[in-house]
Write an enzyme that holds these catalytic residues in place. Sequence first.
Site, PDB file in Angstrom:
ATOM      1  N   HIS A  10      61.650 -76.010  40.823  1.00 10.42           N
ATOM      2  CA  HIS A  10      62.178 -76.416  39.308  1.00 10.42           C
ATOM      3  C   HIS A  10      61.814 -77.884  39.393  1.00 10.42           C
ATOM      4  O   HIS A  10      61.833 -78.490  38.117  1.00 10.42           O
ATOM      5  CB  HIS A  10      63.448 -76.016  39.062  1.00 10.42           C
ATOM      6  N   ASP A  22      60.725 -85.831  36.170  1.00 11.15           N
ATOM      7  CA  ASP A  22      61.432 -84.509  35.808  1.00 11.15           C
ATOM      8  C   ASP A  22      60.372 -83.249  35.946  1.00 11.15           C
ATOM      9  O   ASP A  22      59.229 -83.549  35.595  1.00 11.15           O
ATOM     10  CB  ASP A  22      61.796 -84.411  34.093  1.00 11.15           C
TER      11      ASP A  22
END
Length: 464
Positions: free
Chosen positions: A155, A361
């Site tokens: 992720h 991110d």
Amino acid sequence: MSRLVVVSNRIAAMEGKKESAGGLAVGIMDSLKDAGGMWFGWNGKISEEDLPLEKHQQDNITFASFSLKQSEYDQYYLNFSNTVIWPAFHYRLDLVQYQREDYDGYCQVNERLAGRLQPLVEPDDILWIHDYHLLPFAAACRKLGMTNRIGFFLHIPFPTSEIFNALPPRKELLEMLCEYDLIGFQAETDRLAFIENLSLVTDVEQLDDDRFSAYGKSVTVRVYPIGVEPDSIRELAEGALPPKLAHLRDKLNGKLIISVDRLDYSKGLPERFQAFETLLENYPQHRGNIRYFQIAPTSRGDVQAYQDIRHELETEAGRINGHFSTLEWTPLFYLNQHYERSLLMKIFRHCEVGLVTPLRDGMNLVAKEYVASQDPANPGVLILSRFAGAANELTSALLVNPYDRDGVAAALDKALCMPLDERISRYKEMMDVITKNDIVHWRQTFLNDLKEVPIQESKAAKAS
Ligand code: ADQ
């Protein structure tokens, strides 16, 4: 039909809470409902006893969870996962605190978990492992002789070699990752970084476009940008604001800027506060007419770097408000709280600007949620960091460099003044991508691929 077994560090508490659960949890639950199967993960409890797994059944899904010993929690979760991998993979080597025994503890917990899972798994079950806590999980399963198809989704970003080389167990980590049949990344840059790192430590043969052989194992490596559930977000966002908030919104009589993040140093919060300050300094016409809401609930509060960032933000918020506030106006609201998902989506809809500026991110779901919450007839504007995975898809956002406070301030000014037709056309372009690459597309493409990638004969032979 083979069952699906999902393994993640934490299991989402789903019972009767579909409305408040995040899109990722719902997406995984829907995959489990489709195939039937099991969700295996930590229950959040610490116990020095060897407790049996906690199990409960919900329709065709078994939830099986385990507790950790204090030393396991410290070494596996706090130290190696969150004080080595998380900062390094977000390009913050300055925050890495590596100790060999933490790495050993991390591998041992992965092995213990694989051992506890093994008796619950049928030979034709498909295993889907999530995130950076479980990089060695497939290797631990293979050691036990498990020949199941095992896929992994990361992720968070995967760093380039300048960063990854600084991790002492880098070779071991890469070799263990090659025990997966399929590895999914959020972005092409992550996929390329993984292949580059692998090529630096061993001979890599490219078998196919996205299939590689290394250490005598073969692994397929693809990109699956995670998405959101736009229909359900729109439904939540369309509902009425709770009366207190509606009253506040009416009273404000100006434009609102919203940011929502876990309180994490990767999210670029101090830099964002400073960009907002630059906006007030360089564009004084906005003073008194705008408000910036930063919602950031504490996360990983027992890691020092997270306590430090919380303290820094409280100081910065006080300083900026002290400088610019008047008797009638406070520019910055910093709320250190968790909100119900349905409320959050409504708040997004009522804010003219979504400010999402992480320093790094993997994806950033808030960016997609903000856009999906908007009123199509009068949408707000998304300002998005170039260093979020979401920037690869949401190219119609105002893309910014989060380290450039003047650039972010200029983007804020542009967003606050943007005419309706431009807002609509940017919104439509972003919604096309968000709708096409939604959470259903993400989970289905990953799982379909996992069922079809060539089975690893060398692994099966080794196991038999
Ligand atoms: P996170 O780092 O947690 O996820 P993000 O993708 O933004 O970051 O997801 C956060 C989720 O939590 C969003 O659904 C958001 O709505 C919710 N949330 C945040 N603050 C909240 C609050 N105050 N109240 C309620 N809900 C809140 C990691 C990676 C990301 C990647 C995701 C999914 O770091 O890059 O996008 O996993 O793969």
